[in-house]
Each structure stands twice: as structure tokens, then as C-alpha cells.
Scaffold this active site. Structure first.
Site, mmCIF file in Angstrom:
data_model
loop_
_atom_site.group_PDB
_atom_site.id
_atom_site.type_symbol
_atom_site.label_atom_id
_atom_site.label_comp_id
_atom_site.label_asym_id
_atom_site.label_seq_id
_atom_site.Cartn_x
_atom_site.Cartn_y
_atom_site.Cartn_z
ATOM 1 N N ASP A 94 56.953 -13.628 -0.498
ATOM 2 C CA ASP A 94 55.936 -14.371 0.152
ATOM 3 C C ASP A 94 54.549 -13.888 -0.562
ATOM 4 O OD1 ASP A 94 54.852 -12.048 2.217
ATOM 5 O OD2 ASP A 94 57.165 -11.969 1.783
ATOM 6 N N GLU A 186 51.135 -10.429 14.060
ATOM 7 C CA GLU A 186 51.117 -8.978 13.691
ATOM 8 C C GLU A 186 50.498 -8.258 14.572
ATOM 9 O OE1 GLU A 186 50.777 -7.931 9.618
ATOM 10 O OE2 GLU A 186 51.244 -10.141 9.097
#
Length: 291
Positions: A94, A186
Site C-alpha cells: 500500500d 486508526e
């Protein structure tokens, strides 16, 4: 005029001979420092804490030996410069603007013992206004190299989930054969866990209603355990958990991707890259793609 000085004669003395030191026939005693050190060592050896430390160390060493024996294929791949867990056949990365300009042809050509890059998740947006400056280029060039792509949005729980979903959809045009869209969550950023989950659910529902495909939720293992577990079990998960031979989650956890390292070296990319594995084989991977 002063009178003459009378000279005096000084007689030299006969040197005195030094007598040799008498030999000590008695054995030398143990130095005090040694006695103190010995007493301290004896106290340590008799201490239960010492034996507890020894037992814990031995236990840790034994567990390490068992782990090595069980994960003989969790080894370092020199070209990727990381250890890669065994048992996975579909690998990917990613990226975001942090990686800069990427040569996707070189990324695709990289291969060591069958490990190669099959997919890439590409950062598209963040919040309600920020678009990754390299998204459009990566979204265009990676598929040309034969890499299957998915776009991700960095979620800010203090912002409206619906507005963020709309912004994400305005920026990314998914097509048949792409990976499902991803929401990266997150941190709480000062919001309560309940408020974060409320906005995240709004985001997810809006994406699902507009695309007909459930988005993937990306998070790290601790955030998932603290705030998400039990709330979003119907959605596929992509979990970050680094430098381990196994992803330590429950067998019922609906994870599909595992980000197992953040330090991979990939040809065609000048910066370190996150490395991922897909849970299933290539056939199962194909079923996950947008129809």
C-alpha cells in the site's frame, strides 16, 4: 672587609644497607571486597526473585525455540529486505504520496522465490478536503503494469462520515476488477469511541449504498481490539500487525488482508513500503474483486 670564612669538612656517611623484607610465611587473607561480593552473590542465589528470573528466561527461550520450529518458512527475503510469513500466495503493498513517484513496471517485475506484488492499495483522500497528490498517477499507472488496485480513505472521526464518503466517491471511480474501497481508521482524534463508531458506520453505509459493495475496514490490531471488535464483524478487515509469523486474532475474525511489515524494500520505489498478504489463494482473491 669581613674575615675569611672557615671551611668545614663534612664527612660522607656510609650508606645504610636496606634489609630485605621478611617473608610472611602466613597465607594472605581474603580481601574484604571479595568477601562482600561473595556475600552479595550468595544472597542473590538464595533469593526467590533470582530463580523466578531464571525460570522466566528459560520459558521465553523455549517459546522462541518452539516458534522457530513451527515457522521455519518465516524467513527473510533479501530482495524485499523483510521477513515474510509462510502459507500465503497473494502479496501486495500500500502506498501514498510518502513513496513519491513510483515505477510500477519495476514493482510488477520484482520476484523472489515466487513472492511478487499482485495488488496495491493506494491512498486517495483524507477527511473532507485532502486528496493525495500522487493518487491520480498511481491509480492510472499501477493497473497498466498489471497490478490490481484498491483505493483507501484516511478516516477522521471528528468529521462527518457521510461527507467523507461523498468526497471519497467524488475522487475515486472504481471499475470492474478493482478491489473494494477501503476506510482507514486508526485513531480517535479526541472523539469518544461511540462517536467514532457512529461516524464510521455512516461512512460505510453510504459507500455500500452507492457502490453495492461493502468497503474494507483497515486498522491496527490494538485499535481493533479496543474499539471495533464486535461492532463491524460483517465487514471485511485489513489488519496491521508487524514482525510476527502469525496474525494473532480469533479464528472468527473476518480479516482478509494482513499488513505484516512497514519496512519492505520494493524495486521502483525509493522509500520503505508497507507489505501485505491476502488470507486466501488466487481464486478466493478473484472472488473479492468488484464484479
Amino acid at each position: 672587609m669581613p674575615p675569611p670564612v672557615k671551611k668545614t669538612t663534612i664527612k660522607a656517611k656510609t650508606p645504610v644497607k636496606r634489609k630485605p623484607a621478611a617473608k610472611n610465611k602466613k597465607a594472605a587473607g581474603i580481601p574484604v571486597q571479595w568477601k562482600i561480593a561473595g556475600a552479595g552473590l550468595l544472597l542473590i542465589l538464595l533469593s526467590p526473585f533470582y530463580y523466578g528470573y531464571i525460570l522466566r528466561s528459560a520459558s521465553a527461550t523455549w517459546r522462541w525455540i518452539l516458534d522457530i520450529g513451527q515457522d521455519t518458512n518465516y524467513r527473510t527475503y533479501k530482495s524485499f529486505n523483510i521477513r515474510i510469513p509462510s502459507g500465503y500466495t497473494v502479496h501486495g503493498i500500500d502506498v501514498s504520496s510518502y513513496q513519491g513517484k513510483i515505477n510500477w513496471q519495476k514493482v510488477k517485475a520484482m520476484n523472489e522465490d515466487g513472492v511478487h506484488i499482485s495488488f496495491a492499495f493506494i491512498k486517495a483522500t483524507e477527511g473532507v478536503l485532502s486528496m493525495d497528490p500522487y493518487f491520480q498517477r498511481n491509480w492510472r499507472e499501477a493497473p497498466k503494469a498489471g497490478i490490481i488496485c484498491g483505493a483507501y480513505h484516511f478516516f477522521l472521526p471528528q468529521k462527518s462520515g457521510v461527507w467523507q464518503a461523498r468526497f471519497f466517491l467524488q475522487t475515486v471511480k472504481v471499475e470492474k476488477g478493482d478491489l473494494p474501497m477501503v476506510v482507514d481508521v486508526e485513531r480517535l482524534y479526541g472523539t469518544t469511541p461511540a462517536k467514532m463508531r457512529e461516524q464510521l458506520l455512516s461512512f460505510i453505509k453510504h459507500i455500500t449504498s452507492k457502490t453495492g459493495v461493502k468497503p474494507i475496514i483497515y486498522t491496527n490490531l490494538s485499535f481493533y481490539a479496543d474499539y471495533l471488535q464486535g461492532y463491524f464483524d460483517d465487514y471485511p478487515l485489513w489488519i496491521a500487525h508487524y514482525y510476527q509469523p502469525q496474525l494473532r486474532v480469533g479464528s472468527n475474525t473476518n480479516w482478509q488482508f494482513w499488513q505484516n511489515s512497514d519496512k519492505a524494500r520494493i524495486n521502483g520505489i525509493n522509500m520503505k513500503v508497507d507489505f501485505n498478504v491476502f488470507k486466501g489463494d488466487s481464486t478466493e482473491f478473484s472472488r473479492l474483486l468488484i464484479p
